[in-house]
Design an enzyme around this catalytic site. Structure first.
Site, mmCIF file in Angstrom:
data_model
loop_
_atom_site.group_PDB
_atom_site.id
_atom_site.type_symbol
_atom_site.label_atom_id
_atom_site.label_comp_id
_atom_site.label_asym_id
_atom_site.label_seq_id
_atom_site.Cartn_x
_atom_site.Cartn_y
_atom_site.Cartn_z
ATOM 1 N N CYS A 14 0.879 -1.158 0.000
ATOM 2 C CA CYS A 14 0.000 0.000 0.000
ATOM 3 C C CYS A 14 0.923 1.216 0.000
ATOM 4 O O CYS A 14 2.128 1.074 -0.185
ATOM 5 C CB CYS A 14 -0.998 -0.016 1.163
ATOM 6 S SG CYS A 14 -0.274 0.097 2.786
ATOM 7 N N CYS A 86 -4.508 -1.021 -2.102
ATOM 8 C CA CYS A 86 -4.968 0.356 -2.274
ATOM 9 C C CYS A 86 -6.382 0.384 -2.842
ATOM 10 O O CYS A 86 -6.766 -0.463 -3.637
ATOM 11 C CB CYS A 86 -4.038 1.108 -3.205
ATOM 12 S SG CYS A 86 -2.332 1.093 -2.617
ATOM 13 N N CYS A 91 -1.539 2.811 -5.890
ATOM 14 C CA CYS A 91 -0.646 1.878 -5.189
ATOM 15 C C CYS A 91 0.749 1.880 -5.823
ATOM 16 O O CYS A 91 0.907 2.215 -7.000
ATOM 17 C CB CYS A 91 -1.234 0.473 -5.267
ATOM 18 S SG CYS A 91 -1.494 -0.243 -3.643
#
Length: 142
Positions: A14, A86, A91
């Site tokens: 992430c 994400c 991301c």
């Protein structure tokens, strides 16, 4: 996933490597087969969220020794699967061809509100992450 495409390493990513990916790493280390290496990283590492540490501790997973890492710190040659966590943000990109999954979970740390509301958001993410890692473990083992 078959034995021919055996997963030996999983990287959860992430942006900040502060909450979602840290929780996923914790679940992965607990639930994935012992011979699967598990990492987490982010494109802009920050401090591991105290709320993530708190809610994972509630289920017996200790993140207190975890630290946020950049993708550059991960041995990408040992990764067979990258799981992007994400949702609304962009991301990180892993700079080599690796199998990918996208789990699109909202960042529980993005919300504001009372301590209870914030922890409830973290608990919801924790529990959904557990369900997804259980499913991943099932697929890896099949």
């Amino acid at each position: 996933m078959t034995s021919e495409s055996r997963v030996r390493g999983v990287l959860f990513v992430c942006v900040a490597n502060a909450a979602r990916s840290q929780m996923a790493e914790g679940w992965g280390r607990k639930l994935l087969p012992a011979d699967v290496d598990v990492w987490s990283a982010g494109s802009r590492p920050a401090r591991v969220s105290r709320d993530a540490i708190t809610v994972m501790n509630e289920v017996g997973i200790d993140l207190s020794s975890h630290w946020s890492k950049s993708i550059a710190e991960i041995p990408l040659d040992r990764i067979d699967l990258v799981v992007s966590l994400c949702a609304e943000e962009e991301c990180p990109i892993v700079p080599r061809p690796i199998a990918r999954e996208s789990w699109n979970l909202p960042d529980p740390g993005a919300g504001i509100g009372s301590v209870k509301a914030r922890l409830d958001a973290f608990r919801a993410t924790r529990d959904e992450m557990c369900r997804r890692v259980v499913d991943l473990a099932r697929r890896i083992n099949s």
